[in-house]
Design a protein around this motif. Structure first.
Motif, mmCIF file in Angstrom:
data_model
loop_
_atom_site.group_PDB
_atom_site.id
_atom_site.type_symbol
_atom_site.label_atom_id
_atom_site.label_comp_id
_atom_site.label_asym_id
_atom_site.label_seq_id
_atom_site.Cartn_x
_atom_site.Cartn_y
_atom_site.Cartn_z
ATOM 1 N N TYR A 60 9.521 54.608 49.585
ATOM 2 C CA TYR A 60 9.009 53.242 49.787
ATOM 3 C C TYR A 60 10.132 52.211 49.787
ATOM 4 N N GLN A 61 11.189 52.513 49.023
ATOM 5 C CA GLN A 61 12.240 51.513 48.780
ATOM 6 C C GLN A 61 13.074 51.214 50.028
ATOM 7 N N VAL A 62 12.969 52.048 51.072
ATOM 8 C CA VAL A 62 13.747 51.788 52.301
ATOM 9 C C VAL A 62 12.848 51.507 53.501
ATOM 10 N N MET A 63 11.566 51.297 53.282
ATOM 11 C CA MET A 63 10.649 51.090 54.411
ATOM 12 C C MET A 63 10.804 49.718 55.071
ATOM 13 N N SER A 64 11.306 48.741 54.324
ATOM 14 C CA SER A 64 11.641 47.452 54.949
ATOM 15 C C SER A 64 13.079 47.472 55.469
ATOM 16 N N GLY A 65 13.990 48.027 54.651
ATOM 17 C CA GLY A 65 15.408 48.033 55.012
ATOM 18 C C GLY A 65 15.697 48.830 56.270
ATOM 19 N N CYS A 66 14.850 49.817 56.585
ATOM 20 C CA CYS A 66 15.109 50.664 57.769
ATOM 21 C C CYS A 66 14.959 49.887 59.070
ATOM 22 N N GLU A 67 14.333 48.702 58.995
ATOM 23 C CA GLU A 67 14.204 47.862 60.213
ATOM 24 C C GLU A 67 15.411 46.926 60.367
ATOM 25 N N VAL A 68 16.226 46.830 59.321
ATOM 26 C CA VAL A 68 17.320 45.838 59.293
ATOM 27 C C VAL A 68 18.687 46.512 59.433
ATOM 28 N N PHE A 69 18.801 47.732 58.909
ATOM 29 C CA PHE A 69 20.074 48.469 58.937
ATOM 30 C C PHE A 69 19.953 49.671 59.873
ATOM 31 N N SER A 70 21.024 49.927 60.628
ATOM 32 C CA SER A 70 20.962 51.004 61.635
ATOM 33 C C SER A 70 21.234 52.371 61.025
#
Ligand code: JIL
Length: 274
Positions: free
Chosen positions: A76-86
């Motif tokens: 869950y902790q990277v479900m937002s970040g995966c849209e921002v970082f390649s």
């Protein structure tokens, strides 16, 4: 010499506790209702996902590489970040957790938890239709480049060639440092160790437990935790070379106290490396 020996013994004892960590039980205890109830605004997981969504999307992020420190068996902790970082790197101390993550990422089935409701909820936070969760799952599978071993008690927590020389552009770490440190000094040292993986000006998103002295990581598997309060978290961040941007606190309601730990609150920190 004696002090150093004491530190090593405390860390070694902590590592021994983790030999019995049970990913499936841990997920059941913390990542199913009531703590993960997407129909309730006051449930803990929706609160955490909202903190992460806001922190990753408020426009001050830059760079390519996000590293998740002590991922455990959760995504869950990277479900937002995966849209921002390649590029996203997941890390954990235990092979059983790295295997759990690999099973989901390689879409092999037999995962201990269905992450669909989480993906759907984060899509909703992003103003997308919940059915876009399949696209988010594909995005996550696309950007996660590796799942690496880590030890936050080492001054160099990852293998030497794991990161580019400039370091990561952003770190996220959830419920790890306080749960693997025998005392506050070890927590602060671990914060400094992971800080060395982050480039100056990079961001740290830290989620953790307040007032927790133990948690269950499986039937009869009781793991000690260093109990933290907000002031200690802020002091440790400052001592480890971070500037605090925002601290948010969730206080557990009675029905969120389900007997798997004695946590009283959850903190969310967004900070910047000096
Ligand atoms: N030396 C090490 N370096 C890095 N990672 C290490 C090391 N040792 C163990 N690890 C790794 O770190 C661990 C991370 S899971 C730690 C669990 N933290 C406590 C638990 C979590 C939780 C979740 C949700 C809520 N809530 O209220 O919703 C409350 C709480 C409070 N209880 C585990 O993956 C282990 O494998």
């Amino acid at each position: 010499m004696m002090e150093e020996k004491g530190r090593e013994n405390g860390v070694a004892a902590m590592k021994a506790c983790y030999r019995r960590f049970d990913p499936a039980a841990y997920l059941q205890y913390n990542y199913t209702p009531p703590r993960a109830d997407f129909t309730r605004k006051d449930s803990i997981v929706p609160w955490k996902l909202a903190c992460l969504h806001r922190a990753f999307t408020e426009g001050d992020m830059s760079g390519e590489l996000l590293v998740d420190i002590g991922s455990g068996p959760t995504l869950y902790q990277v479900m937002s970040g995966c849209e921002v970082f390649s590029k996203v790197l997941l890390t954990d101390f235990l092979e059983v957790n790295r295997q759990e993550l690999r099973r989901w990422l390689q879409d092999e089935g037999q995962c201990s938890l269905d992450w669909t409701p989480y993906l759907q909820h984060v899509c909703k936070l992003e103003g997308r239709r919940p059915s876009a969760w399949t696209e988010k799952a594909a995005k996550l599978r696309q950007v996660v480049a590796d799942i690496l071993p880590i030890d936050v008690h080492c001054s160099q927590p990852l293998a030497p060639d794991a990161l580019p020389s400039a370091g990561a552009d952003c770190l996220v770490s959830c419920f790890c440092l306080e749960s693997v440190s025998p005392d506050l000094a070890a927590f602060t040292r671990a914060l400094g160790h992971i800080g060395k993986l982050l480039r100056p000006g990079g961001h740290l998103m830290l989620i953790g437990a307040l007032g927790e002295s133990y948690y269950l990581a499986g039937p009869g598997v009781k793991i000690p935790v260093v109990p933290l309060n907000e002031a200690q978290v802020c002091t440790s961040l400052k001592e480890s070379g971070y500037t605090l941007i925002r601290l948010e606190v969730y206080t557990l309601t009675q029905d969120m106290r389900v007997g798997v730990d004695d946590v009283t609150g959850v903190f969310f920190v967004k900070a910047k490396k000096d």
